[in-house]
Design an enzyme around this catalytic site. Structure first.
Site, PDB file in Angstrom:
ATOM      1  N   PRO A  73       0.819  -1.215   0.000  1.00 47.14           N
ATOM      2  CG  PRO A  73      -0.341  -1.254   2.032  1.00 47.14           C
ATOM      3  CD  PRO A  73       0.613  -2.007   1.197  1.00 47.14           C
ATOM      4  CD  GLU A  74       4.960   2.033  -3.092  1.00 43.83           C
ATOM      5  OE1 GLU A  74       5.216   3.059  -3.727  1.00 43.83           O
ATOM      6  OE2 GLU A  74       5.571   0.971  -3.251  1.00 43.83           O
ATOM      7  CE  LYS A  80       4.514   5.105   1.249  1.00 42.15           C
ATOM      8  NZ  LYS A  80       5.807   4.505   1.642  1.00 42.15           N
ATOM      9  NE  ARG A 134      12.241  -1.072   1.105  1.00 41.95           N
ATOM     10  CZ  ARG A 134      11.680   0.003   1.622  1.00 41.95           C
ATOM     11  NH1 ARG A 134      12.452   0.980   2.048  1.00 41.95           N
ATOM     12  NH2 ARG A 134      10.391   0.151   1.704  1.00 41.95           N
TER      13      ARG A 134
END
Length: 323
Positions: free
Chosen positions: A2-3, A61, A306
């Site tokens: 969820p961005e 966000k 990441r």
DNA sequence: AATGTTTCCTGATCGC
DNA sequence: TGCGATCAGGAAACAT
């Protein structure tokens, strides 16, 4: 996942699904989901029961539901004492009625703040829907219609009630305006970014500089702007930053138009629908596959615990790198 | 084994 | 020079 685009899709779903309705009960199934509500789950629920939701807002966000002030029973109770009120008690009664807001003052009221973390979902579903495996909080409404459910596999997300600041709740105050905010100040962000001493992707992911950008849209925007993630911010020209911010906006709007990005069922709208933007990703998750612009193989680097995806031709590694 | 996010902590740097 | 404030980077929080 969820961005900004995904959170905006959820916000729109909440606008349609819960705004205007009154909360009848709140069930917290997992205390971690309200860990940022410091007064605890019981207080969280008590603050919400009986409240009407009047708006669904978002910055970056974060999203929040604006709550109508609770009915003030003291003020509504018939002021017909058996005995004529003494001056003293009349003064007390006057104090109990809420002070009139000055004209033009922003709407006051509490807000139910939500952050989806990495896997949070806010779903509006019929009451008969079987409980999801990772159901954390259930909201039932007085109209007996669809429930609001917070479902979160990885429990990095959470909800909290912030009191008295619906306009910009305190827990959101440190978040910068996002690129889709009409008041987004591109000049300000450009100058702040060029003053940083870090890599451009790090800056892009800093929610206090520009909000709403996460790993996926950072990589997509950097590819579109032909910038490498390790490019030192202090070497960026104003034109390059402008190009980058323009790409961020373009990519986000395109994602929003197709309901956001969903790799799996971890991200869905409030109606449970997956977004389709994964099909439009140019570099993210495409290691080894050809760049859609030049055909070179997309490369994947470990970065900030990441991954970063780049096209080695379109986004050459800077001589001096920072990250 | 990989993962979309934020916060918090530590150490470094800045500026008065 | 010394101190507080700010900045940058790393690790942790969790479940599949």
């Amino acid at each position: 996942m969820p961005e900004l685009p995904e959170v905006e899709v959820v916000r729109r779903g909440l606008e349609r699904g819960v705004v205007g309705r009154v909360i009848a009960s709140v069930d917290v199934h997992h205390p971690r989901a309200v860990r940022r509500h410091l007064a605890g789950a019981a207080d969280f629920s008590a603050l919400l029961v009986g409240r009407r939701i009047t708006a669904a807002r978002r910055r970056g966000k974060y999203l929040w539901l604006v709550l109508q002030p609770p009915v003030d029973h003291a003020a509504c109770a018939p002021v017909v004492p058996e005995e004529p009120p003494e001056e003293e008690s009349a003064a007390v009664l006057a104090e109990m009625s809420p002070p009139a807001l000055p004209p033009g003052h922003p709407a006051q009221g509490d807000a139910l703040i939500a952050h989806l973390g990495m896997s949070g979902q806010l779903l509006v579903v019929p009451p008969a829907t079987p409980d999801q495996k990772h159901l954390r909080i259930r909201f039932v409404f007085t109209d007996g219609g669809r429930e609001l459910r917070f479902v979160d596999q990885r429990t990095f997300g959470g909800l909290a009630v912030a009191t008295g600041e619906a306009d910009l709740p305190a827990p959101v105050a440190h978040i910068a305006r996002d690129p889709l905010d009409p008041a987004f100040d591109e000049r300000l962000v450009t100058e702040r970014m060029r003053r940083r001493r870090t890599g451009v992707k790090r800056a892009l992911l800093d929610q206090t500089l520009v909000s709403g950008v996460g790993n996926i849209y950072a990589d997509e925007a950097l590819w579109a702007a032909k910038l490498h993630y390790a490019r030192p911010t202090e070497t960026l020209t104003r034109a390059e930053v402008g190009r980058l911010l323009g790409c961020v906006r373009t990519v986000m709007i395109a994602a929003l138009e197709v309901g956001g990005t969903s790799f799996d069922r971890l991200y869905v709208s409030a109606d449970g629908v997956s977004g389709l933007f994964e099909r439009s990703l140019q570099v993210y998750g495409r290691a080894g596959r050809p760049c859609t612009r030049c055909g070179d193989a997309v490369r994947r680097d470990a970065f900030m615990n990441r991954s970063s995806f780049t096209c080695p031709t379109c986004q050459p590694h800077p001589r001096r790198a920072r990250w």
